[in-house]
Design an enzyme around this catalytic site. Structure first.
Site, PDB file in Angstrom:
ATOM      1  N   ARG A   1       0.811  -1.222   0.000  1.00  0.00           N
ATOM      2  CA  ARG A   1       0.000   0.000   0.000  1.00  0.00           C
ATOM      3  C   ARG A   1       0.849   1.278   0.000  1.00  0.00           C
ATOM      4  O   ARG A   1       0.635   2.177  -0.802  1.00  0.00           O
ATOM      5  CB  ARG A   1      -0.929  -0.001   1.226  1.00  0.00           C
ATOM      6  N   ILE A   2       1.852   1.338   0.898  1.00  0.00           N
ATOM      7  CA  ILE A   2       2.645   2.570   0.994  1.00  0.00           C
ATOM      8  C   ILE A   2       3.732   2.589  -0.075  1.00  0.00           C
ATOM      9  O   ILE A   2       3.919   3.593  -0.767  1.00  0.00           O
ATOM     10  CB  ILE A   2       3.235   2.731   2.418  1.00  0.00           C
TER      11      ILE A   2
ATOM     12  N   ALA B   1       9.231   2.561   7.854  1.00  0.00           N
ATOM     13  CA  ALA B   1       8.414   1.351   8.077  1.00  0.00           C
ATOM     14  C   ALA B   1       8.446   0.967   9.563  1.00  0.00           C
ATOM     15  O   ALA B   1       7.557   1.383  10.318  1.00  0.00           O
ATOM     16  CB  ALA B   1       8.901   0.220   7.186  1.00  0.00           C
ATOM     17  N   ARG B   2       9.445   0.232   9.987  1.00  0.00           N
ATOM     18  CA  ARG B   2       9.595  -0.126  11.390  1.00  0.00           C
ATOM     19  C   ARG B   2      11.080  -0.125  11.729  1.00  0.00           C
ATOM     20  O   ARG B   2      11.900  -0.620  10.945  1.00  0.00           O
ATOM     21  CB  ARG B   2       9.006  -1.521  11.688  1.00  0.00           C
TER      22      ARG B   2
ATOM     23  N   ASP C   1      12.305   7.638  10.407  1.00  0.00           N
ATOM     24  CA  ASP C   1      11.130   8.062  11.184  1.00  0.00           C
ATOM     25  C   ASP C   1      10.829   7.099  12.329  1.00  0.00           C
ATOM     26  O   ASP C   1      10.090   7.440  13.240  1.00  0.00           O
ATOM     27  CB  ASP C   1       9.909   8.128  10.253  1.00  0.00           C
TER      28      ASP C   1
ATOM     29  N   GLU D   1      11.181   2.760  21.089  1.00  0.00           N
ATOM     30  CA  GLU D   1      10.485   4.049  20.952  1.00  0.00           C
ATOM     31  C   GLU D   1       9.844   4.461  22.265  1.00  0.00           C
ATOM     32  O   GLU D   1       9.203   3.635  22.904  1.00  0.00           O
ATOM     33  CB  GLU D   1       9.427   3.930  19.853  1.00  0.00           C
TER      34      GLU D   1
ATOM     35  N   HIS E   1       8.667   9.493  14.535  1.00  0.00           N
ATOM     36  CA  HIS E   1       7.591   8.520  14.225  1.00  0.00           C
ATOM     37  C   HIS E   1       6.255   9.251  14.039  1.00  0.00           C
ATOM     38  O   HIS E   1       5.250   8.935  14.678  1.00  0.00           O
ATOM     39  CB  HIS E   1       7.466   7.420  15.298  1.00  0.00           C
TER      40      HIS E   1
HETATM   41  P1  NAI Z   1       1.496  -3.577   3.093  1.00  0.00           P
HETATM   42  O1  NAI Z   1       1.218  -4.859   3.804  1.00  0.00           O
HETATM   43  O2  NAI Z   1       0.439  -2.986   2.250  1.00  0.00           O
HETATM   44  O3  NAI Z   1       2.809  -3.736   2.197  1.00  0.00           O
HETATM   45  C1  NAI Z   1       3.956  -4.387   2.657  1.00  0.00           C
HETATM   46  C2  NAI Z   1       4.654  -5.000   1.452  1.00  0.00           C
HETATM   47  O4  NAI Z   1       5.887  -5.569   1.894  1.00  0.00           O
HETATM   48  C3  NAI Z   1       3.850  -6.130   0.792  1.00  0.00           C
HETATM   49  O5  NAI Z   1       3.697  -5.888  -0.591  1.00  0.00           O
HETATM   50  C4  NAI Z   1       4.691  -7.371   1.054  1.00  0.00           C
HETATM   51  O6  NAI Z   1       4.623  -8.320  -0.004  1.00  0.00           O
HETATM   52  C5  NAI Z   1       6.083  -6.774   1.170  1.00  0.00           C
HETATM   53  N1  NAI Z   1       7.033  -7.639   1.858  1.00  0.00           N
HETATM   54  C6  NAI Z   1       6.806  -8.538   2.854  1.00  0.00           C
HETATM   55  N2  NAI Z   1       7.949  -9.143   3.204  1.00  0.00           N
HETATM   56  C7  NAI Z   1       8.920  -8.607   2.424  1.00  0.00           C
HETATM   57  C8  NAI Z   1      10.319  -8.828   2.315  1.00  0.00           C
HETATM   58  N3  NAI Z   1      10.941  -9.728   3.081  1.00  0.00           N
HETATM   59  N4  NAI Z   1      11.005  -8.108   1.406  1.00  0.00           N
HETATM   60  C9  NAI Z   1      10.396  -7.203   0.615  1.00  0.00           C
HETATM   61  N5  NAI Z   1       9.063  -6.959   0.659  1.00  0.00           N
HETATM   62  C10 NAI Z   1       8.342  -7.647   1.562  1.00  0.00           C
HETATM   63  O7  NAI Z   1       1.960  -2.574   4.247  1.00  0.00           O
HETATM   64  P2  NAI Z   1       1.869  -0.976   4.224  1.00  0.00           P
HETATM   65  O8  NAI Z   1       0.533  -0.544   4.714  1.00  0.00           O
HETATM   66  O9  NAI Z   1       2.357  -0.507   2.908  1.00  0.00           O
HETATM   67  O10 NAI Z   1       2.920  -0.601   5.391  1.00  0.00           O
HETATM   68  C11 NAI Z   1       4.319  -0.670   5.141  1.00  0.00           C
HETATM   69  C12 NAI Z   1       5.101  -0.356   6.420  1.00  0.00           C
HETATM   70  O11 NAI Z   1       4.808   0.968   6.869  1.00  0.00           O
HETATM   71  C13 NAI Z   1       4.833  -1.296   7.593  1.00  0.00           C
HETATM   72  O12 NAI Z   1       6.071  -1.650   8.179  1.00  0.00           O
HETATM   73  C14 NAI Z   1       4.069  -0.418   8.564  1.00  0.00           C
HETATM   74  O13 NAI Z   1       4.265  -0.829   9.893  1.00  0.00           O
HETATM   75  C15 NAI Z   1       4.703   0.933   8.279  1.00  0.00           C
HETATM   76  N6  NAI Z   1       3.908   2.100   8.724  1.00  0.00           N
HETATM   77  C16 NAI Z   1       4.586   3.147   9.305  1.00  0.00           C
HETATM   78  C17 NAI Z   1       3.901   4.262   9.748  1.00  0.00           C
HETATM   79  C18 NAI Z   1       4.610   5.426  10.346  1.00  0.00           C
HETATM   80  O14 NAI Z   1       3.970   6.313  10.945  1.00  0.00           O
HETATM   81  N7  NAI Z   1       5.922   5.539  10.206  1.00  0.00           N
HETATM   82  C19 NAI Z   1       2.426   4.336   9.668  1.00  0.00           C
HETATM   83  C20 NAI Z   1       1.818   3.213   8.961  1.00  0.00           C
HETATM   84  C21 NAI Z   1       2.564   2.128   8.528  1.00  0.00           C
END
Ligand code: NAI
Length: 340
Positions: free
Chosen positions: A161-162, A242-243, A267, A272, A291
């Protein structure tokens, strides 16, 4: 029959008057607490009779879950859900939901902001300005090399998604964009117009900016370690919204200190809020935010609306929009079977 009851264990909004008003219109009882650090017994006493439980940071252990008398849904206020015992909830037939949609645009925007801040040396530039004001003359002798983004390579790790929003947002920069995502469905690749995915090592070696957008799990914890950082170009930047624990912080600090890479935009942190002795805080080539990638006025309201939508769905007997303990369906299915 008693009124349905929604209970909040802890919250970050200044107040929950809006939620209280909306739920009152539907004759739903509502109670909100700040129990993030409260003893377990206090939490149990407050939430025991909830039909829907809304949780921000409070750990929800198996003991707390087992004390719930009639709960059907636990909603995590946010995307990550490592503070809730999903298995214990599933075993009790309680669905757990998160809210994965509310801040996708914001995180993509913050990612681009960190990329640009790194590539254009924005924070260093302010420092140079302050020095010039002090000395009464420009002094660019300490200037770090900057490179034109056009025709550079952006490597996106995790293009869900992101990550795919970052892919779209950076279209106008004229960068070559490559991705590493072993699990991305072919359909999604075609939708993005991407004809191939890269191996991690290949992407690290070819990218001028690497940005992380995968989840944190056993496979990705410390995925970016010393070995991987050494594969990157000395002129490259690493961006992590991400994390924190996807990156080995000590290795990253060393990489910045010793110039294995040019800089980082971060970020999220392994601990944290981070401790005062966090090495990254001493690194002039680390662009750090608190964050807050998720934050905007719009996302703040969207999550409140998304949560109430899940509450209404639950009270109407429907599953939430995003169930994060799908194994619960087996338990719920068996229960229906037994009741028939
Ligand atoms: P998502 O689930 O839509 O996308 C994650 C993608 O990572 C998927 O396409 C998946 O196939 C891929 N993936 C999984 N394992 C992998 C690997 N070993 N190597 C490469 N790609 C891999 O998740 P979304 O919503 O896009 O979130 C992404 C990150 O952003 C998460 O870690 C989430 O915790 C973080 N996040 C951070 C925020 C912040 O405030 N800094 C707020 C919201 C989300």
């Amino acid at each position: 029959m008693s009124r349905a009851k929604v209970v909040v264990t802890d919250y970050i909004e200044p107040d929950l008057d809006w939620e209280a008003g909306e739920l009152a219109k539907r004759d739903i009882e509502f109670a909100a607490y700040q129990l993030k650090f409260a003893p377990q017994e206090e939490v149990i006493a407050a939430i025991r009779d909830a039909d829907v439980l809304i949780v921000n940071m409070r750990p929800i252990t198996a003991e707390i879950i087992n004390a719930l008398e009639r709960c059907k849904l636990i909603i995590r206020h946010g995307v990550g859900y490592d503070n809730i015992d999903l298995g214990a909830a599933a075993a009790r037939g309680i669905r757990v939901a998160n809210e994965p949609e509310y801040c996708l645009e914001e995180v993509a925007e913050q990612t681009v902001a960190l990329m640009m801040a790194c590539a254009r040396g924005l924070f260093q530039s302010r420092h140079l300005l302050e020095l010039a004001v002090e000395k009464g003359q420009w002094d660019f002798s300490g200037l770090r090399p900057a490179h034109r983004l056009k025709s550079q390579t952006l490597g996106i790790i995790g293009c869900g998604r992101i990550g795919s929003r970052v892919y779209h947002r950076t279209e106008g920069f004229g960068m070559r964009r490559i991705i590493c995502d072993p699990y991305l469905p072919e359909k999604h690749l075609r939708y993005l117009g991407i004809d191939r995915r890269y191996e991690l090592d290949e992407l690290l070696a070819e990218s001028d900016i690497v940005t992380l957008h995968c989840p944190l799990n056993d496979e990705t914890r410390h995925m970016i370690n010393e070995e991987k950082l050494q594969m990157m170009k000395p002129s490259a930047y690493l961006v992590n919204t991400a994390r924190g624990a996807i990156v080995d912080t000590e290795a990253l600090t060393k990489a910045l200190e010793e110039g294995w890479i040019a800089g980082a935009g971060v970020d999220v942190y392994e601990i944290e809020p981070p401790p005062g002795d966090l090495g990254l805080l001493q690194q002039e080539n680390a662009t750090l935010s608190a964050h807050l990638a998720w934050y905007s006025e719009e996302s703040g309201w969207q999550i409140r609306e998304d949560i109430l939508e899940d509450v209404y769905r639950c009270l109407a007997g429907e599953p939430p929009l995003s169930t994060i303990n799908p194994q619960v369906e087996q338990v719920l299915g068996d229960r229906v079977y037994r009741e028939v």
